[in-house]
Write an enzyme that holds these catalytic residues in place. Sequence first.
Site, mmCIF file in Angstrom:
data_model
loop_
_atom_site.group_PDB
_atom_site.id
_atom_site.type_symbol
_atom_site.label_atom_id
_atom_site.label_comp_id
_atom_site.label_asym_id
_atom_site.label_seq_id
_atom_site.Cartn_x
_atom_site.Cartn_y
_atom_site.Cartn_z
ATOM 1 N N GLU A 250 0.822 -1.208 0.000
ATOM 2 C CA GLU A 250 0.000 0.000 0.000
ATOM 3 C C GLU A 250 0.865 1.270 0.000
ATOM 4 O OE1 GLU A 250 -3.311 0.576 -0.325
ATOM 5 O OE2 GLU A 250 -2.704 2.672 -0.243
ATOM 6 N N THR A 292 -5.770 1.809 -5.481
ATOM 7 C CA THR A 292 -5.387 0.400 -5.352
ATOM 8 C C THR A 292 -6.099 -0.462 -6.384
ATOM 9 O OG1 THR A 292 -5.285 0.733 -2.969
ATOM 10 C CG2 THR A 292 -5.157 -1.525 -3.734
ATOM 11 N N HIS A 407 -1.414 3.149 4.805
ATOM 12 C CA HIS A 407 -2.406 3.923 4.051
ATOM 13 C C HIS A 407 -2.586 5.267 4.729
ATOM 14 C CE1 HIS A 407 -6.166 5.129 2.188
ATOM 15 N NE2 HIS A 407 -6.073 4.112 1.349
ATOM 16 N N ASP A 466 1.543 0.016 -4.957
ATOM 17 C CA ASP A 466 0.350 0.208 -5.797
ATOM 18 C C ASP A 466 0.260 1.601 -6.426
ATOM 19 O OD1 ASP A 466 -0.270 1.432 -3.359
ATOM 20 O OD2 ASP A 466 -2.245 0.510 -3.158
ATOM 21 N N HIS A 467 0.615 2.633 -5.676
ATOM 22 C CA HIS A 467 0.503 4.012 -6.175
ATOM 23 C C HIS A 467 1.235 4.913 -5.192
ATOM 24 C CE1 HIS A 467 -2.457 4.384 -2.995
ATOM 25 N NE2 HIS A 467 -3.039 3.294 -3.475
#
Length: 618
Positions: A250, A292, A407, A466-467
């Site tokens: 994450e 995600t 996150h 993911d990003h």
Amino acid sequence: MKEHFFKKQWFLCLSIFFMWMKTYFIYKLGFHLQIDNALQELILFLNPLSFLIPVFGISLFCREKTKRLFLIAANVILTGILIANCIFYGFYIDFITIPVLFQAKNLGGLGSSFQELFNPLFIVLFFDLALLAWLAKRRKTEVKPSRKAIKLYYTAAAGIALFNLALSELDQPKLLANSFDREVLVKHIGLYQFHLFDGITQTFNLTQKAVADENSLATIENYTNADYSKPNKEMFGTAKGRNVIFVTLESTQSFVIDEKVNGKEITPFLNQFIKKSYYFDHFYQQTEQGKTSDSEFIVANSLYPSLSGAVFFTKSENQYNSIYKTLSKNDYTSAVFHANNKKFWNRDVMYGSLGIDRFYDVDNFNVTDDNSTGWGLKDKEFLAQSADIMKELPQPFYSSLITLTNHFPFQIDDKDRLIDEYDSNSEVLNRYVTTVRYQDEALKHFIAKLKENGLYEHSVIVFMGDHYGISEAHNDALAQFLGKSEITPYDTVQLQRVPLIIHIPGITDKKPQTISEIGGQIDVKPTLLHLLGVDTKGMIQFGNDLFSNERMPFAVLRNGSFITNDYLYTKNACYNQKTGELLEDAKDKCGSLKEKANEELSLSDKIINGDLLRFYKK
Ligand code: GP9
Ligand code: MN
């Protein structure tokens, strides 16, 4: 005549003037729009007018009372749009799109920081209404304009709109045709016009499915077949028959790898693990508004995600030829592990379309107050419990695990904080390093557990970010962290690098490799399938096997920016990828590559909007 009109229609003129100023004020203070030259500043200043004049002008057709009501209502609505975009932008560094509005239940993260993002200064945006109301009481009513005056008014409106468009085309040729970058669009055509444009595009996209037929696939197949790169013979099938354990990290960006805070490594475990793996250090995330879920989508299908909204929501009924389906034909069982509500990102529906056999959502985990933080089950617990369930799966399996502790807002219990917070003006970045450090520890335990339960030896283990986790809103702090004086658009693209680590026990520990060729999430599917001994020739995909000798190193971001080993293109500028030097003769250097990037994005959009894979018969 002109003066006459201003005098007679003072309420309309003032309404336009106030709304114009408010919009420009928000452009400058609410968003961080990159302005490169005086022409862009002029366009930005003028563009509200090409919307406000024609729309507010509708009031000219109304009777006196309705007219004022209309103008006040329009003012309130547009001010609301400005504020909503400001709040959304503060969180996502992006503008609202129509599909995003239908994903309201996913805006959870936004909710928690709503108070922080709601600036009391927004109240100022309503002061003009009070002034208008007061003036309306004191000044006498206006006369209805003549037909001629209305005609003249709309001719002027059209003139301003065309002037705006012409200036925009001058600054950014083919603006509307290559409109993948929302910031560029808003900067040129304006915020309200962007919302209109988005509405038209969405409606057009919806009609695509109805008009599509088998022939629509032909051009796409021509492109993807010509773009296919043969697998590297030495690599093909090296992991044949093994389980795949794919862990999505994450919000993990590459800039934390091998970095320290107060002398302590942020990712001590990963730094060592990389030395026994294939590590891709120029690997880019290609997600957009679906975060995600977009990264899951790209990896599963080797297609680009949607420009607006999340494909997981908007295109969950489509047919897909996912990696899960391909592997299922090769006797693999597939499973996703994610300790969140199964409806989040519409996963319960989309996973069916992707052909995922089992979905272990929050209900399959033992979650207590003690083992949770922020978004839920802590990574250490999540990975340990997942490893237990995984042990019982029929083998070989493809399992996808999605972590959660790192996150936003990056909260962590004191006892889990293994390094100091960073020290900058961004609380978010300061906390981020501690949650990344925690995640790193969780991964260390996870690998140990896989070794214990016997899965390790028979698996390929993949870790992928993911990003981004740290948005452009924290650029000052990021610049400090990276030891730079500022974050340029070039740096912003380079910050989209996320780690990709492929670990094949018995193979990569003997011959590890750091690969610096450019690649992206879109390349994961063919890369993994080839390692597992499944050729992807003839498949519709936009990625290429990262190990192939035939591959052209290339990564296209969803906003149309792209990166090759030599060049980096973003915001209409071409840079030397390695040095960051701005290349003035951008047009020649980046021009043809830009066409390729746009073609890929458009073809991928055609597949998704037309649901074209339903015609794919191989
Ligand atoms: C939620 C998790 C996080 O289930 O995947 O989503 P994100 O906000 O990163 O897209
Ligand atoms: Mn995420």
